[in-house]
Enzyme design. Sequence first.
Site, PDB file in Angstrom:
ATOM      1  N   ASP A   1       5.288   8.113   1.014  1.00 45.40           N
ATOM      2  CA  ASP A   1       3.890   8.754   0.126  1.00 45.40           C
ATOM      3  C   ASP A   1       4.043  10.500   0.327  1.00 45.40           C
ATOM      4  O   ASP A   1       3.147  10.954  -0.477  1.00 45.40           O
ATOM      5  CB  ASP A   1       2.862   8.495  -0.110  1.00 45.40           C
ATOM      6  CG  ASP A   1       2.276   7.997  -1.806  1.00 45.40           C
ATOM      7  OD1 ASP A   1       3.162   8.347  -2.591  1.00 45.40           O
ATOM      8  OD2 ASP A   1       1.063   8.461  -1.773  1.00 45.40           O
TER       9      ASP A   1
ATOM     10  N   ASP B   1      -7.303  -3.795  -2.009  1.00 47.19           N
ATOM     11  CA  ASP B   1      -7.035  -4.974  -2.250  1.00 47.19           C
ATOM     12  C   ASP B   1      -7.900  -5.798  -2.960  1.00 47.19           C
ATOM     13  O   ASP B   1      -7.715  -6.921  -3.576  1.00 47.19           O
ATOM     14  CB  ASP B   1      -6.284  -5.398  -1.090  1.00 47.19           C
ATOM     15  CG  ASP B   1      -7.335  -5.042   0.288  1.00 47.19           C
ATOM     16  OD1 ASP B   1      -8.042  -4.536  -0.200  1.00 47.19           O
ATOM     17  OD2 ASP B   1      -7.425  -5.258   1.433  1.00 47.19           O
TER      18      ASP B   1
END
Length: 992
Positions: free
Chosen positions: A311, A691
């Site tokens: 990224d 998450d």
Amino acid sequence: TMEPGTHPPCAACGDDAHAACRACSYALCKACLDEDVAEGRAACARCGGEYAVSDPAHGKGIAVEEEEEAAVEDQLVAEGLRGRVTMANQLSDRQDVILVQQDVVSHARTLSSMSGVGSELNDESGKPIWKNRVDSWKEKKNEKKASVKKAAAKAQVPPVEEQIMEEKDLTDAYEPLSRIIPISKNKLTPYRAVIIMRLVVLGLFFHYRITNPVDSAFGLWLTSVICEIWFGFSWILDQFPKWCPVNRETYVDRLIARYGDGEDSGLAPVDFFVSTVDPLKEPPLITANTVLSILAVDYPVEKISCYVSDDGAAMLTFESLAETAEFARRWVPFCKKFSIEPRTPEFYFSQKIDYLKDKIHPSFVKERRAMKRDYEEFKVRINALVAKAQKTPEEGWVMQDGTPWPGNNSRDHPGMIQVFLGETGARDYDGNELPRLVYVSREKRPGYQHHKKAGAMNALVRVSAVLTNAPYILNLDCDHYVNNSKAVREAMCFMMDPSVGRDVCYVQFPQRFDGIDRSDRYANRNVVFFDVNMKGLDGIQGPVYVGTGCCFYRQALYGYGPPSLPALPKSSACSFCCCCCPKKKVEKTEKEMHRDSRREDLESAIFNLREIDNYDEYERSMLISQMSFEKSFGQSSVFIESTLMENGGVPESVDPSTLIKEAIHVISCGYEEKTEWGKELGWIYGSVTEDILTGFKMHCRGWRSIYCMPIRPAFKGSAPINLSDRLHQVLRWALGSVEIFFSRHCPLWYGYGGGRLRWLQRLSYINTIVYPFTSVPLVAYCCLPAICLLTGKFIIPILSNAATIWFLGLFTSIILTSVLELRWSGIGIEDWWRNEQFWVIGGVSAHLFAVFQGILKMVIGLDTNFTVTSKAAEDGDFAELYVFKWTTVLIPPTTILVLNLVGVVAGFSDALNSGYESWGPLFGKVFFAMWVIMHLYPFLKGLMGRQNRTPTIVILWSVLLASVFSLLWVKIDPFITGAETVATGACSSIDC
């Protein structure tokens, strides 16, 4: 030739001879003959002639078959049958040819014509005499062979047992691939009884505290009662999700028996996701070791693909991955040849164990030494790349072909995909295929929301769906490597079991760590959470998703519900009194109907998707547009068609040459605009702890998750072990929970419509997003003992006998709950105590800052960052543990610690000056203060640095401040006492 019945002595040892030479009659017994044959001497040692064996059951390999045939032919020649034997031999040689070239009729005609030759020499039954003699000779031969095999049969498995084993293997293939091992009732029943007892005692304790205020310290009393009520509520949220803990056991051998192994295996493909951002903060060598451990897993290579998300678009990551792919060509075959564990070279070569244990291959030591040398050379090349990347050239990075690196601007660059290994890529040095390795860097442009890690993971979901589309996805952080090469098989024991896996959205593995100090000063292992809380959740609806070491079912990430959805409630009215109230038809409002239709949108999509297979390509594309799949999944027909394939695989209608182009398209920065990505599909946006949100959404749809704890840890990673880094890690987690609390996905009010989230599971999610707010009452409660010691007041009145019982009962129930929890979970008391200490340390520091930062961010829109200043680390083992980095997060716990130390010194000083009567009330106050100091002691050692250094500076400062405060108190105490006397008199006069 030896005659039957004659046995001359062996020329070598004197025993009865077994064979003799045709030419010179050189005789040997069976043992000596076998020894010569084993050493390659099949001919006579005297003249080189052939041996004649007296026992026709022996002699294969030394021309005995020729001798047998010669003996038979000699006997048959005397009877005039030699020609018939020759013709019979020719017939037997030609039978296979006849079966292929002729039909059954011509074959039978040939057999009848041949058997008619010499029919005049047949016996009474019409069978040739020569054939009877050959059969009788074969019977004698078989009888002698049977006596030889009888002894060997004892060492072999009897045929009946072999059949039983085959039937057992066949039975294993249809047995469950896993089973639940419930906690013993002898351990669980007392544990539950103590929880109920503690709940009752807690209620009686609160009744006493509320009904017995302390008038002389009303403010302190009220503060303490509010804090204690919150602690009780927090305990309920944390305790009851552990009501039904379970253990699980997997059977990998049954998985292999059912689905096979190797190239023709029926095991499902798996796509691995590895995410990294900054190679200078996340060293490329660590990422390379993670990738190498994935490529070497014990799983069919054609079913494994590894996608690495960069990224940060760093050329260093790209070049290090290219070096990793080249080194994998040596490392992967080495791992599989010698079955080594773990299959990450850095930790394999550094482990201090006997690496020769269970290794029997003669070349292991030599190949291991060569592989270690290759790995050291690989490390040097990676380190050279890192050193080169420390200073960026003014013109930017340039690739080997002279073109500029597309990612020179990490915030403005196109999407990049590079396939290093795979079906069409390089093979290992043994010529075998390697798993696919793909480098991915999604497009980034100014003005777009990229959503950090969650956005990168969603880009990998789409890229992998276009290129490989495995039905299962296993994601790892770049610093978490595969420690157990059979980890994927462990997960498949749940996912591929029809009796279990239909409703399973993911299998979560516990996190284990390397490089933690022996005492685990700051509870980095988090044993209580992974070995207690997660087991409890596994007995309800499944563990929460913790961000790494998790195997997903791809269809669950697409926002679909499980195949066996529970029935939706028809009406929420009078749901608790259906027995006493008559059933009435409740009409839904327009708002409720719209809500229900939106709730069933994605679930009904599964049914429609299964019907699309009956249409041709044009009708399919039209139907996809009409069903608004493009509004949910984005403008990619290839990706949408891949979502139709529940068992994975690339659609056959797709041109392979266009896959890379389509993969670049699905990672463009504008692809997710006006779609459901991050809202209902993939990793959910809206929090830095994506998450928790992702797992929560799946559980709300009715999915369940599984907690898998193999004996050998599946994955291992690294954790920050110094105080400041650890607190900032906890700060980020707590901030994510606060963000969820202020979002529409808060478990307090989200997910009630379908009724698919169980209540105990909801309590656990509420605890997950509420725990940072415990920091506010915890800070106040930790300051109370110091204030009581400095002011001479206390939060509890003089105890009566009944009050003493409630206090003792509460403390006893707390101790018993902890002891019984340790008993059924199997964790150690040191791990439990470290968890208790860090609960206080994190609560009065990181959690407190997370609450205020979250409020500023969500309410005002102000994002606050805390900077960290580093100091040099000391050399030695666990040197990082002693690195001290000052940050504002350390201010509250330092203040509380010093304040309580000052209070203890001041309390003892005041007791010495006041006389014997003041020692009784002092005991309760000092006990309260020592409770705070003991919990903050690891924090105190962290401030001091080295492990063996006594924190004398803080103690000396506390004594000095206490002495000054005592002197000031002695001076001002008479005035305070006089003022209280005047106030009391004034109040008395008013009452009169």
